[in-house]
Design a protein around this motif. Structure first.
Motif, PDB file in Angstrom:
ATOM      1  N   ALA A  58     -63.754 -19.484  23.708  1.00  0.00           N
ATOM      2  CA  ALA A  58     -63.403 -18.163  24.646  1.00  0.00           C
ATOM      3  C   ALA A  58     -62.841 -18.562  26.054  1.00  0.00           C
ATOM      4  O   ALA A  58     -61.893 -18.199  26.258  1.00  0.00           O
ATOM      5  N   LEU A  59     -63.437 -19.403  26.441  1.00  0.00           N
ATOM      6  CA  LEU A  59     -62.968 -20.004  27.873  1.00  0.00           C
ATOM      7  C   LEU A  59     -61.606 -20.610  27.615  1.00  0.00           C
ATOM      8  O   LEU A  59     -60.423 -20.403  28.632  1.00  0.00           O
ATOM      9  N   ARG A  61     -59.348 -19.986  25.210  1.00  0.00           N
ATOM     10  CA  ARG A  61     -58.157 -18.961  25.106  1.00  0.00           C
ATOM     11  C   ARG A  61     -57.794 -18.299  26.123  1.00  0.00           C
ATOM     12  O   ARG A  61     -56.889 -18.111  26.608  1.00  0.00           O
ATOM     13  N   ARG A  62     -59.061 -17.869  27.041  1.00  0.00           N
ATOM     14  CA  ARG A  62     -58.594 -17.280  28.439  1.00  0.00           C
ATOM     15  C   ARG A  62     -57.694 -18.114  29.463  1.00  0.00           C
ATOM     16  O   ARG A  62     -56.775 -17.593  29.820  1.00  0.00           O
ATOM     17  N   LEU A  63     -58.175 -19.311  29.549  1.00  0.00           N
ATOM     18  CA  LEU A  63     -57.407 -20.196  30.582  1.00  0.00           C
ATOM     19  C   LEU A  63     -55.989 -20.479  29.799  1.00  0.00           C
ATOM     20  O   LEU A  63     -55.041 -20.496  30.504  1.00  0.00           O
ATOM     21  N   SER A  64     -55.934 -20.542  28.638  1.00  0.00           N
ATOM     22  CA  SER A  64     -54.522 -20.937  28.060  1.00  0.00           C
ATOM     23  C   SER A  64     -53.510 -19.784  28.204  1.00  0.00           C
ATOM     24  O   SER A  64     -52.322 -19.862  28.493  1.00  0.00           O
ATOM     25  N   GLY A  65     -54.331 -18.631  28.077  1.00  0.00           N
ATOM     26  CA  GLY A  65     -53.704 -17.412  28.245  1.00  0.00           C
ATOM     27  C   GLY A  65     -52.843 -17.221  29.614  1.00  0.00           C
ATOM     28  O   GLY A  65     -51.681 -16.678  29.914  1.00  0.00           O
ATOM     29  N   ARG A  66     -53.677 -17.522  30.657  1.00  0.00           N
ATOM     30  CA  ARG A  66     -53.255 -17.383  32.107  1.00  0.00           C
ATOM     31  C   ARG A  66     -52.402 -18.539  32.293  1.00  0.00           C
ATOM     32  O   ARG A  66     -51.052 -18.107  32.962  1.00  0.00           O
ATOM     33  N   ARG A  67     -52.127 -19.696  31.637  1.00  0.00           N
ATOM     34  CA  ARG A  67     -51.125 -20.630  31.884  1.00  0.00           C
ATOM     35  C   ARG A  67     -50.004 -20.023  31.094  1.00  0.00           C
ATOM     36  O   ARG A  67     -49.008 -20.346  32.115  1.00  0.00           O
ATOM     37  N   SER A  69     -48.899 -17.110  30.509  1.00  0.00           N
ATOM     38  CA  SER A  69     -48.326 -15.932  31.387  1.00  0.00           C
ATOM     39  C   SER A  69     -47.807 -16.306  32.687  1.00  0.00           C
ATOM     40  O   SER A  69     -46.623 -15.834  33.114  1.00  0.00           O
ATOM     41  N   ALA A  76     -51.026 -13.519  36.408  1.00  0.00           N
ATOM     42  CA  ALA A  76     -51.924 -13.697  35.197  1.00  0.00           C
ATOM     43  C   ALA A  76     -52.587 -12.218  34.847  1.00  0.00           C
ATOM     44  O   ALA A  76     -52.872 -12.144  33.552  1.00  0.00           O
ATOM     45  N   GLY A  77     -52.482 -11.429  35.572  1.00  0.00           N
ATOM     46  CA  GLY A  77     -53.016 -10.054  35.372  1.00  0.00           C
ATOM     47  C   GLY A  77     -52.388  -9.138  34.500  1.00  0.00           C
ATOM     48  O   GLY A  77     -52.541  -8.112  34.057  1.00  0.00           O
TER      49      GLY A  77
END
Length: 78
Positions: A58-59, A61-67, A69, A76-77
């Motif tokens: 989960a972390l 996925r979240r971190l790769s999504g921020r990178r 975007s 990032a938001g």
């Protein structure tokens, strides 16, 4: 009152009453955490989810999504 002070009082009371001494603070914490981990893994398997690595995945996925975007020029938001 600290845990150590409370434990000392409990030891004194047990000695006065002739009872067994209470367990030291923190003695069973590791076993309790292991049982909690095993219980959560069991519930995950019963629910059909992976039993290991869920938090790390989960972390990631979240971190790769921020990178991703951020690479597109979006905040990032968004």
């Amino acid at each position: 009152m600290s845990v150590t002070q409370q434990y000392a009082i409990d030891l004194y009371r047990a000695a006065q009453r002739g009872e067994a001494a209470p367990p030291a603070p923190g003695l069973h914490e590791v076993a309790a955490f292991r049982e909690l981990r095993d219980y959560r893994r069991f519930k995950a398997v019963v629910a059909g989810r992976p039993a290991r690595g869920r938090i790390r995945a989960a972390l990631a996925r979240r971190l790769s999504g921020r990178r991703l975007s951020g690479r597109r020029g979006h905040p990032a938001g968004c």
